[in-house]
Write a protein that holds these residues in place. Sequence first.
Motif, PDB file in Angstrom:
ATOM      1  N   ALA A  86      74.821  20.129  12.181  1.00  0.00           N
ATOM      2  CA  ALA A  86      74.551  20.574  13.550  1.00  0.00           C
ATOM      3  C   ALA A  86      74.182  22.050  13.576  1.00  0.00           C
ATOM      4  O   ALA A  86      73.262  22.455  14.302  1.00  0.00           O
ATOM      5  CB  ALA A  86      75.774  20.319  14.433  1.00  0.00           C
ATOM      6  N   GLU A  87      74.871  22.849  12.788  1.00  0.00           N
ATOM      7  CA  GLU A  87      74.579  24.288  12.733  1.00  0.00           C
ATOM      8  C   GLU A  87      73.182  24.537  12.182  1.00  0.00           C
ATOM      9  O   GLU A  87      72.439  25.382  12.706  1.00  0.00           O
ATOM     10  CB  GLU A  87      75.620  24.993  11.859  1.00  0.00           C
ATOM     11  CG  GLU A  87      77.023  25.027  12.460  1.00  0.00           C
ATOM     12  CD  GLU A  87      78.051  25.548  11.466  1.00  0.00           C
ATOM     13  OE1 GLU A  87      77.716  25.689  10.264  1.00  0.00           O
ATOM     14  OE2 GLU A  87      79.189  25.804  11.891  1.00  0.00           O
ATOM     15  N   LEU A  88      72.818  23.819  11.138  1.00  0.00           N
ATOM     16  CA  LEU A  88      71.494  23.993  10.538  1.00  0.00           C
ATOM     17  C   LEU A  88      70.394  23.643  11.535  1.00  0.00           C
ATOM     18  O   LEU A  88      69.406  24.380  11.679  1.00  0.00           O
ATOM     19  CB  LEU A  88      71.368  23.104   9.298  1.00  0.00           C
ATOM     20  CG  LEU A  88      72.114  23.547   8.044  1.00  0.00           C
ATOM     21  CD1 LEU A  88      72.113  22.436   7.002  1.00  0.00           C
ATOM     22  CD2 LEU A  88      71.489  24.807   7.454  1.00  0.00           C
ATOM     23  N   LEU A  89      70.572  22.531  12.234  1.00  0.00           N
ATOM     24  CA  LEU A  89      69.554  22.095  13.177  1.00  0.00           C
ATOM     25  C   LEU A  89      69.447  23.040  14.361  1.00  0.00           C
ATOM     26  O   LEU A  89      68.342  23.412  14.779  1.00  0.00           O
ATOM     27  CB  LEU A  89      69.853  20.674  13.662  1.00  0.00           C
ATOM     28  CG  LEU A  89      69.726  19.564  12.613  1.00  0.00           C
ATOM     29  CD1 LEU A  89      70.131  18.223  13.210  1.00  0.00           C
ATOM     30  CD2 LEU A  89      68.310  19.489  12.051  1.00  0.00           C
TER      31      LEU A  89
ATOM     32  N   ALA B 195      58.979  22.489  24.462  1.00  0.00           N
ATOM     33  CA  ALA B 195      60.034  23.104  25.278  1.00  0.00           C
ATOM     34  C   ALA B 195      60.792  22.053  26.073  1.00  0.00           C
ATOM     35  O   ALA B 195      62.025  22.138  26.214  1.00  0.00           O
ATOM     36  CB  ALA B 195      59.433  24.151  26.208  1.00  0.00           C
ATOM     37  N   GLU B 196      60.074  21.066  26.583  1.00  0.00           N
ATOM     38  CA  GLU B 196      60.739  20.030  27.380  1.00  0.00           C
ATOM     39  C   GLU B 196      61.707  19.219  26.528  1.00  0.00           C
ATOM     40  O   GLU B 196      62.822  18.897  26.951  1.00  0.00           O
ATOM     41  CB  GLU B 196      59.702  19.119  28.032  1.00  0.00           C
ATOM     42  CG  GLU B 196      60.286  18.194  29.097  1.00  0.00           C
ATOM     43  CD  GLU B 196      59.227  17.450  29.873  1.00  0.00           C
ATOM     44  OE1 GLU B 196      59.590  16.811  30.871  1.00  0.00           O
ATOM     45  OE2 GLU B 196      58.034  17.499  29.484  1.00  0.00           O
ATOM     46  N   PHE B 197      61.300  18.882  25.318  1.00  0.00           N
ATOM     47  CA  PHE B 197      62.202  18.170  24.409  1.00  0.00           C
ATOM     48  C   PHE B 197      63.401  19.035  24.045  1.00  0.00           C
ATOM     49  O   PHE B 197      64.546  18.583  24.088  1.00  0.00           O
ATOM     50  CB  PHE B 197      61.454  17.757  23.135  1.00  0.00           C
ATOM     51  CG  PHE B 197      60.771  16.431  23.225  1.00  0.00           C
ATOM     52  CD1 PHE B 197      61.447  15.261  22.924  1.00  0.00           C
ATOM     53  CD2 PHE B 197      59.438  16.339  23.613  1.00  0.00           C
ATOM     54  CE1 PHE B 197      60.812  14.029  23.004  1.00  0.00           C
ATOM     55  CE2 PHE B 197      58.794  15.114  23.692  1.00  0.00           C
ATOM     56  CZ  PHE B 197      59.486  13.948  23.393  1.00  0.00           C
ATOM     57  N   LEU B 198      63.141  20.275  23.684  1.00  0.00           N
ATOM     58  CA  LEU B 198      64.207  21.161  23.222  1.00  0.00           C
ATOM     59  C   LEU B 198      65.197  21.482  24.333  1.00  0.00           C
ATOM     60  O   LEU B 198      66.350  21.824  24.062  1.00  0.00           O
ATOM     61  CB  LEU B 198      63.602  22.443  22.652  1.00  0.00           C
ATOM     62  CG  LEU B 198      64.518  23.346  21.827  1.00  0.00           C
ATOM     63  CD1 LEU B 198      65.127  22.598  20.652  1.00  0.00           C
ATOM     64  CD2 LEU B 198      63.746  24.561  21.337  1.00  0.00           C
ATOM     65  N   SER B 199      64.770  21.350  25.578  1.00  0.00           N
ATOM     66  CA  SER B 199      65.634  21.668  26.716  1.00  0.00           C
ATOM     67  C   SER B 199      66.652  20.567  27.025  1.00  0.00           C
ATOM     68  O   SER B 199      67.576  20.792  27.813  1.00  0.00           O
ATOM     69  CB  SER B 199      64.787  21.920  27.966  1.00  0.00           C
ATOM     70  OG  SER B 199      63.956  23.058  27.800  1.00  0.00           O
ATOM     71  N   GLN B 200      66.498  19.402  26.421  1.00  0.00           N
ATOM     72  CA  GLN B 200      67.441  18.316  26.690  1.00  0.00           C
ATOM     73  C   GLN B 200      68.816  18.669  26.131  1.00  0.00           C
ATOM     74  O   GLN B 200      68.926  19.147  24.995  1.00  0.00           O
ATOM     75  CB  GLN B 200      66.944  17.008  26.067  1.00  0.00           C
ATOM     76  CG  GLN B 200      65.611  16.529  26.615  1.00  0.00           C
ATOM     77  CD  GLN B 200      65.617  16.424  28.129  1.00  0.00           C
ATOM     78  OE1 GLN B 200      66.488  15.795  28.720  1.00  0.00           O
ATOM     79  NE2 GLN B 200      64.639  17.057  28.761  1.00  0.00           N
ATOM     80  N   PRO B 201      69.883  18.443  26.880  1.00  0.00           N
ATOM     81  CA  PRO B 201      71.224  18.837  26.441  1.00  0.00           C
ATOM     82  C   PRO B 201      71.669  18.203  25.129  1.00  0.00           C
ATOM     83  O   PRO B 201      72.486  18.789  24.412  1.00  0.00           O
ATOM     84  CB  PRO B 201      72.106  18.389  27.604  1.00  0.00           C
ATOM     85  CG  PRO B 201      71.207  18.364  28.791  1.00  0.00           C
ATOM     86  CD  PRO B 201      69.882  17.922  28.260  1.00  0.00           C
ATOM     87  N   ASN B 202      71.164  17.014  24.821  1.00  0.00           N
ATOM     88  CA  ASN B 202      71.590  16.345  23.585  1.00  0.00           C
ATOM     89  C   ASN B 202      70.620  16.559  22.423  1.00  0.00           C
ATOM     90  O   ASN B 202      70.681  15.858  21.421  1.00  0.00           O
ATOM     91  CB  ASN B 202      71.811  14.845  23.820  1.00  0.00           C
ATOM     92  CG  ASN B 202      70.561  14.120  24.331  1.00  0.00           C
ATOM     93  OD1 ASN B 202      69.600  14.755  24.747  1.00  0.00           O
ATOM     94  ND2 ASN B 202      70.601  12.795  24.307  1.00  0.00           N
ATOM     95  N   VAL B 203      69.743  17.541  22.557  1.00  0.00           N
ATOM     96  CA  VAL B 203      68.792  17.860  21.484  1.00  0.00           C
ATOM     97  C   VAL B 203      69.175  19.182  20.822  1.00  0.00           C
ATOM     98  O   VAL B 203      69.276  20.224  21.483  1.00  0.00           O
ATOM     99  CB  VAL B 203      67.348  17.941  22.029  1.00  0.00           C
ATOM    100  CG1 VAL B 203      66.403  18.530  20.977  1.00  0.00           C
ATOM    101  CG2 VAL B 203      66.875  16.551  22.441  1.00  0.00           C
ATOM    102  N   LEU B 204      69.408  19.140  19.529  1.00  0.00           N
ATOM    103  CA  LEU B 204      69.728  20.343  18.756  1.00  0.00           C
ATOM    104  C   LEU B 204      68.472  21.025  18.235  1.00  0.00           C
ATOM    105  O   LEU B 204      68.431  22.243  18.066  1.00  0.00           O
ATOM    106  CB  LEU B 204      70.596  19.974  17.545  1.00  0.00           C
ATOM    107  CG  LEU B 204      72.042  19.551  17.788  1.00  0.00           C
ATOM    108  CD1 LEU B 204      72.623  18.979  16.508  1.00  0.00           C
ATOM    109  CD2 LEU B 204      72.865  20.729  18.269  1.00  0.00           C
TER     110      LEU B 204
END
Length: 217
Positions: free
Chosen positions: A9-12, A170-179
């Motif tokens: 999780a940290e790496l991602l 940006a839209e994908f990365l903004s999802q709360p469950n996306v690291l």
Amino acid sequence: MSERQTRAAELLRTAGVLPVITVHSLDEARAIADALLEGGLNTLELTLRTPVAIEALAMLKRERSGIVIGAGTVLSEENIRASIDAGADFLVTPGTPAALADALAAADIPVVPGAATPTEFMALRERGFRNCKLFPASAVGGLAMLKGLAGPLHDMRFCPTGGISESNAAEFLSQPNVLCIGGSWMLDKAWLAAGDYARVRETTARAAQIVRDVRAN
């Protein structure tokens, strides 16, 4: 297992954007890695799709300090062993049948197993995986799939890959469950064929800026 999942999780999350690269020579591997590093992304997924991939992984780990490399398209226990021996920092799979999931669970480095359906993610969750690759993301629903998974699999986080571009990153990365998001839009085949690594560097810099902008909000 939990410690390796925490590290995954940290790496991602640190990566934000994970360039997915396929190399056909050591010189190409060096040139791509340098353009990515100069553009501001130091973590990449190097796919095991060519005969030179493992050698390139080992070479980049020796020659480029600070680079973080995930071995991608890991399909077998043999791939796992070869990637670890070459110095991979983590492993990524496009899909994860049961035997491969068991082998990944026993690996001594962080892993990001891939899946495409809720049932597959639930099976990975039962084995202790909490950070997974959604692949091929756009083909299986993209943002709608991620939003749908957020409720029942609320403790899982994802790295969607497949069909993501600069326009929707940006839209994908903004999802709360996306690291993190994976993609190869900064590695256009025409640019690579022409040796236009300046374009790679410029597009990579914009990708890095997208991460900063999303994280700042």
